[in-house]
Design a protein around this motif. Sequence first.
Motif, PDB file in Angstrom:
ATOM      1  N   THR A 300     -41.740 -22.083  41.433  1.00  0.00           N
ATOM      2  CA  THR A 300     -41.796 -20.712  41.947  1.00  0.00           C
ATOM      3  C   THR A 300     -41.931 -20.698  43.466  1.00  0.00           C
ATOM      4  OG1 THR A 300     -42.760 -19.978  39.913  1.00  0.00           O
ATOM      5  CG2 THR A 300     -43.085 -18.540  41.802  1.00  0.00           C
ATOM      6  N   GLY A 301     -41.163 -19.785  44.104  1.00  0.00           N
ATOM      7  CA  GLY A 301     -41.257 -19.630  45.552  1.00  0.00           C
ATOM      8  C   GLY A 301     -40.516 -20.715  46.307  1.00  0.00           C
ATOM      9  N   GLN A 302     -39.821 -21.588  45.599  1.00  0.00           N
ATOM     10  CA  GLN A 302     -39.115 -22.677  46.284  1.00  0.00           C
ATOM     11  C   GLN A 302     -37.638 -22.667  45.906  1.00  0.00           C
ATOM     12  OE1 GLN A 302     -41.245 -26.354  45.763  1.00  0.00           O
ATOM     13  NE2 GLN A 302     -43.202 -25.325  45.946  1.00  0.00           N
ATOM     14  N   GLY A 303     -37.171 -21.490  45.519  1.00  0.00           N
ATOM     15  CA  GLY A 303     -35.789 -21.402  45.027  1.00  0.00           C
ATOM     16  C   GLY A 303     -34.789 -20.979  46.081  1.00  0.00           C
ATOM     17  N   ILE A 304     -35.236 -20.764  47.340  1.00  0.00           N
ATOM     18  CA  ILE A 304     -34.395 -20.261  48.435  1.00  0.00           C
ATOM     19  C   ILE A 304     -33.696 -18.978  47.935  1.00  0.00           C
ATOM     20  CG2 ILE A 304     -32.877 -20.958  50.345  1.00  0.00           C
ATOM     21  CD1 ILE A 304     -35.071 -23.049  49.888  1.00  0.00           C
ATOM     22  N   SER A 305     -32.384 -19.003  47.651  1.00  0.00           N
ATOM     23  CA  SER A 305     -31.761 -17.789  47.143  1.00  0.00           C
ATOM     24  C   SER A 305     -31.787 -17.845  45.623  1.00  0.00           C
ATOM     25  CB  SER A 305     -30.314 -17.696  47.630  1.00  0.00           C
ATOM     26  OG  SER A 305     -29.649 -16.762  46.816  1.00  0.00           O
ATOM     27  N   THR A 306     -32.682 -17.095  45.003  1.00  0.00           N
ATOM     28  CA  THR A 306     -32.813 -17.209  43.546  1.00  0.00           C
ATOM     29  C   THR A 306     -31.623 -16.599  42.814  1.00  0.00           C
ATOM     30  OG1 THR A 306     -34.072 -15.198  43.493  1.00  0.00           O
ATOM     31  CG2 THR A 306     -35.319 -17.243  43.581  1.00  0.00           C
ATOM     32  N   TYR A 307     -30.882 -15.709  43.501  1.00  0.00           N
ATOM     33  CA  TYR A 307     -29.735 -15.085  42.837  1.00  0.00           C
ATOM     34  C   TYR A 307     -28.718 -16.135  42.388  1.00  0.00           C
ATOM     35  CZ  TYR A 307     -26.424 -11.474  41.690  1.00  0.00           C
ATOM     36  OH  TYR A 307     -25.574 -10.663  41.004  1.00  0.00           O
ATOM     37  N   LYS A 308     -28.688 -17.257  43.117  1.00  0.00           N
ATOM     38  CA  LYS A 308     -27.695 -18.283  42.786  1.00  0.00           C
ATOM     39  C   LYS A 308     -27.939 -18.879  41.390  1.00  0.00           C
ATOM     40  CE  LYS A 308     -29.901 -22.346  44.672  1.00  0.00           C
ATOM     41  NZ  LYS A 308     -30.193 -23.156  45.782  1.00  0.00           N
ATOM     42  N   TYR A 309     -29.171 -18.790  40.895  1.00  0.00           N
ATOM     43  CA  TYR A 309     -29.453 -19.318  39.554  1.00  0.00           C
ATOM     44  C   TYR A 309     -28.817 -18.433  38.482  1.00  0.00           C
ATOM     45  CZ  TYR A 309     -32.692 -22.224  42.116  1.00  0.00           C
ATOM     46  OH  TYR A 309     -33.225 -23.110  43.004  1.00  0.00           O
ATOM     47  N   TYR A 310     -28.877 -17.118  38.716  1.00  0.00           N
ATOM     48  CA  TYR A 310     -28.179 -16.214  37.789  1.00  0.00           C
ATOM     49  C   TYR A 310     -26.680 -16.501  37.822  1.00  0.00           C
ATOM     50  CZ  TYR A 310     -32.339 -13.188  37.396  1.00  0.00           C
ATOM     51  OH  TYR A 310     -33.586 -12.685  37.144  1.00  0.00           O
ATOM     52  N   GLU A 311     -26.179 -16.719  39.039  1.00  0.00           N
ATOM     53  CA  GLU A 311     -24.734 -16.975  39.188  1.00  0.00           C
ATOM     54  C   GLU A 311     -24.319 -18.237  38.443  1.00  0.00           C
ATOM     55  OE1 GLU A 311     -23.146 -14.801  43.043  1.00  0.00           O
ATOM     56  OE2 GLU A 311     -23.918 -16.807  43.428  1.00  0.00           O
ATOM     57  N   ALA A 312     -25.165 -19.271  38.499  1.00  0.00           N
ATOM     58  CA  ALA A 312     -24.831 -20.531  37.820  1.00  0.00           C
ATOM     59  C   ALA A 312     -24.756 -20.308  36.310  1.00  0.00           C
ATOM     60  CB  ALA A 312     -25.875 -21.587  38.152  1.00  0.00           C
ATOM     61  N   LEU A 313     -25.668 -19.490  35.777  1.00  0.00           N
ATOM     62  CA  LEU A 313     -25.640 -19.196  34.336  1.00  0.00           C
ATOM     63  C   LEU A 313     -24.406 -18.372  33.975  1.00  0.00           C
ATOM     64  CD1 LEU A 313     -29.293 -18.263  33.307  1.00  0.00           C
ATOM     65  CD2 LEU A 313     -28.028 -20.354  32.825  1.00  0.00           C
ATOM     66  N   HIS A 314     -24.091 -17.412  34.839  1.00  0.00           N
ATOM     67  CA  HIS A 314     -22.920 -16.548  34.674  1.00  0.00           C
ATOM     68  C   HIS A 314     -21.669 -17.421  34.575  1.00  0.00           C
ATOM     69  CE1 HIS A 314     -19.967 -13.519  35.888  1.00  0.00           C
ATOM     70  NE2 HIS A 314     -20.892 -12.584  35.822  1.00  0.00           N
ATOM     71  N   GLN A 315     -21.573 -18.375  35.472  1.00  0.00           N
ATOM     72  CA  GLN A 315     -20.406 -19.267  35.534  1.00  0.00           C
ATOM     73  C   GLN A 315     -20.323 -20.123  34.254  1.00  0.00           C
ATOM     74  OE1 GLN A 315     -20.661 -21.853  38.875  1.00  0.00           O
ATOM     75  NE2 GLN A 315     -18.765 -21.064  39.694  1.00  0.00           N
ATOM     76  N   PHE A 316     -21.470 -20.660  33.834  1.00  0.00           N
ATOM     77  CA  PHE A 316     -21.533 -21.476  32.616  1.00  0.00           C
ATOM     78  C   PHE A 316     -21.056 -20.648  31.417  1.00  0.00           C
ATOM     79  CE2 PHE A 316     -24.272 -22.099  28.830  1.00  0.00           C
ATOM     80  CZ  PHE A 316     -23.861 -23.364  28.437  1.00  0.00           C
ATOM     81  N   ALA A 317     -21.559 -19.408  31.312  1.00  0.00           N
ATOM     82  CA  ALA A 317     -21.211 -18.550  30.180  1.00  0.00           C
ATOM     83  C   ALA A 317     -19.715 -18.235  30.184  1.00  0.00           C
ATOM     84  CB  ALA A 317     -22.033 -17.261  30.239  1.00  0.00           C
ATOM     85  N   GLU A 318     -19.189 -17.886  31.358  1.00  0.00           N
ATOM     86  CA  GLU A 318     -17.762 -17.534  31.431  1.00  0.00           C
ATOM     87  C   GLU A 318     -16.857 -18.729  31.164  1.00  0.00           C
ATOM     88  OE1 GLU A 318     -16.982 -15.095  34.913  1.00  0.00           O
ATOM     89  OE2 GLU A 318     -17.081 -13.464  33.433  1.00  0.00           O
ATOM     90  N   GLN A 319     -17.325 -19.894  31.539  1.00  0.00           N
ATOM     91  CA  GLN A 319     -16.518 -21.102  31.336  1.00  0.00           C
ATOM     92  C   GLN A 319     -16.400 -21.453  29.852  1.00  0.00           C
ATOM     93  OE1 GLN A 319     -18.154 -24.440  33.450  1.00  0.00           O
ATOM     94  NE2 GLN A 319     -16.613 -25.857  32.648  1.00  0.00           N
ATOM     95  N   HIS A 320     -17.461 -21.170  29.086  1.00  0.00           N
ATOM     96  CA  HIS A 320     -17.470 -21.670  27.709  1.00  0.00           C
ATOM     97  C   HIS A 320     -17.325 -20.597  26.627  1.00  0.00           C
ATOM     98  CE1 HIS A 320     -18.372 -25.714  28.989  1.00  0.00           C
ATOM     99  NE2 HIS A 320     -19.316 -25.245  29.791  1.00  0.00           N
ATOM    100  N   PHE A 321     -17.648 -19.346  26.941  1.00  0.00           N
ATOM    101  CA  PHE A 321     -17.646 -18.322  25.897  1.00  0.00           C
ATOM    102  C   PHE A 321     -16.734 -17.148  26.309  1.00  0.00           C
ATOM    103  CE2 PHE A 321     -22.191 -19.955  26.141  1.00  0.00           C
ATOM    104  CZ  PHE A 321     -21.964 -20.993  25.246  1.00  0.00           C
ATOM    105  N   LYS A 322     -16.291 -16.368  25.283  1.00  0.00           N
ATOM    106  CA  LYS A 322     -15.401 -15.227  25.579  1.00  0.00           C
ATOM    107  C   LYS A 322     -16.263 -14.012  25.944  1.00  0.00           C
ATOM    108  CE  LYS A 322     -11.918 -16.892  22.383  1.00  0.00           C
ATOM    109  NZ  LYS A 322     -11.830 -17.071  20.947  1.00  0.00           N
ATOM    110  N   ILE A 323     -16.735 -14.008  27.157  1.00  0.00           N
ATOM    111  CA  ILE A 323     -17.683 -12.969  27.587  1.00  0.00           C
ATOM    112  C   ILE A 323     -16.971 -11.622  27.733  1.00  0.00           C
ATOM    113  CG2 ILE A 323     -19.227 -12.224  29.463  1.00  0.00           C
ATOM    114  CD1 ILE A 323     -20.332 -14.670  27.973  1.00  0.00           C
ATOM    115  N   ASP A 324     -17.558 -10.588  27.127  1.00  0.00           N
ATOM    116  CA  ASP A 324     -17.065  -9.227  27.328  1.00  0.00           C
ATOM    117  C   ASP A 324     -17.793  -8.631  28.541  1.00  0.00           C
ATOM    118  OD1 ASP A 324     -15.899  -6.611  25.815  1.00  0.00           O
ATOM    119  OD2 ASP A 324     -17.837  -6.197  26.740  1.00  0.00           O
ATOM    120  N   SER A 325     -19.123  -8.648  28.504  1.00  0.00           N
ATOM    121  CA  SER A 325     -19.887  -8.130  29.647  1.00  0.00           C
ATOM    122  C   SER A 325     -21.309  -8.681  29.609  1.00  0.00           C
ATOM    123  CB  SER A 325     -19.929  -6.604  29.618  1.00  0.00           C
ATOM    124  OG  SER A 325     -20.457  -6.181  28.371  1.00  0.00           O
ATOM    125  N   PHE A 326     -21.920  -8.713  30.777  1.00  0.00           N
ATOM    126  CA  PHE A 326     -23.334  -9.091  30.861  1.00  0.00           C
ATOM    127  C   PHE A 326     -24.144  -7.802  30.897  1.00  0.00           C
ATOM    128  CE2 PHE A 326     -21.067 -12.722  32.551  1.00  0.00           C
ATOM    129  CZ  PHE A 326     -21.678 -13.771  31.882  1.00  0.00           C
TER     130      PHE A 326
END
Length: 510
Positions: A300-326
């Motif tokens: 905690t508090g050492q993540g610099i830009s924490t939004y990038k972690y959501y983005e990494a999950l978003h990318q993983f989900a889109e790469q592997h699953f047929k995502i309609d929407s988050f």
Amino acid sequence: MKRKGMPQFPKSYWQDSVNVERFPHLDQSIKVDVGIVGGGITGITTAYLLSKTNLKVALIEAGELLNGTTGHTTAKITAQHGLIYDEFINHFGVEKTALYYAANNEAKKMIKQIIEQYKIECNFQEQDAYLYTNSEDYIKKLENEEKAYEKLAIDYQMSDQMPLDLPIKSVLVMKNQAQFHPLKYLKILIEKCKENGVQIYEYTTASSVEFSKHPTIITIDRKRITCRHVVQATHFPFYDGEGYYPTRMYADRSYVLAAKVNQSFPGGMYKNAETPSRSVRSNGNVEEELWIIGGESHKTGQGISTYKYYEALHQFAEQHFKIDSFVYRWSAQDLITLDKLPYIGPVTRKQHSVLVATGFRKWGMTNGTIAAKIFHDMIVEEENPYRELYTPSRFQADPSLKKFVKINADVTKHLIKGKLEYTDSNLEDIKPDDAKVVRINGKRAGVYKDEDNNLHVVDTTCRHLGCEVEWNSGDRTWDCPCHGSRYTIDGDVVEGPAKEPLIKIDIHSN
Ligand code: FES
């Protein structure tokens, strides 16, 4: 740049899909047998179990019930806790590791039994848990974990295939685990507590414990709850009693997305063995199915830009699953102890009337439930087989000692670094819906500019032990790198151990 298709603000699916009754603030001093602090799974389950005895019980929560880690979990009811059993056998031996497995299994049975007893509709489903790897480096580790399962007589299967379509090299399956909607389950336990006479108060912050004949919980507005036993189920203990908990744990954040997906979920609960972590399950609701996709993690508090972690999950989900929407995104905070085993029991060796449960790593559904059972048994003076295992006063030199030094060196580093850090940002540099640390009259200040260009300015000195908080861009909070306290844009406490808000700065008077 914020990713298209991602919800703008964090919101937990669990919290958004259930309405929990609100309770009043405690405005007078009271006397009970047991005072429980903390409105998550541990506090509520302890209150529920004790409400069936003839003891007088009060439950208080600093904010709203179910708003902490319990409302932000991935809610797996499982004894498969990542790669842990081989490590525990090496550290604690087979006998104690078998107890840990048994405790988590018993917690699963307790939850199932309560759900059946009250016919709780909480999407409870028994599912196999899959621990997989797609990394050559982890195949050996997974094989060692398999040997540990063998030694512990765990019902398992090793395979190179699994129902969820992800690339894998190997998978270790723990049979017959479970998942549920934690808030639908706990909402009913709260109702049962109320029916059985538990006094429940929200917006009531405990600040310390005083001792005379009996322990007394003191709230920040000086109300007193005199009791025979104090139960601290506050995630981070508000009363340390010289148990030095800040030096024995660190806080870790991880991230979750809930998505509508154009394919049916094949069943199962999935977690990878390697980093960055990935976890996938469904919400268990076939009519409105959502996939719960979690992972990433950092102190905690050492993540610099924490939004990038959501983005990494978003990318993983889109790469592997047929995502309609988050449809949802949220983050969770977990506490991790020196030896990865939770601390459950008397806060120190000498203070048996003050109990604590903390450091569940990411496995609070089962560890929190077994903590409640241990507390119940201690208070009504019944034997419990897991008491010794979890006792907070245990000391295992290896690997705890190395971790102890590292955690505390890290805290010292942040304490000093934060104070010295140079910042050349100006108020004009801050874009709407963003924040920066600036110097105002030589003093370090955290400034968030909202979408209407209003400035929210706080002193960045953490109210726990004085480290400097950092901006968390993903969740729009100020987070402390030392022990994980978190604050809103206006400085209110979201998560302890801090009890007091950050000091607000009025820039117009400076
Ligand atoms: Fe301990 Fe901030 S949480 S100093």
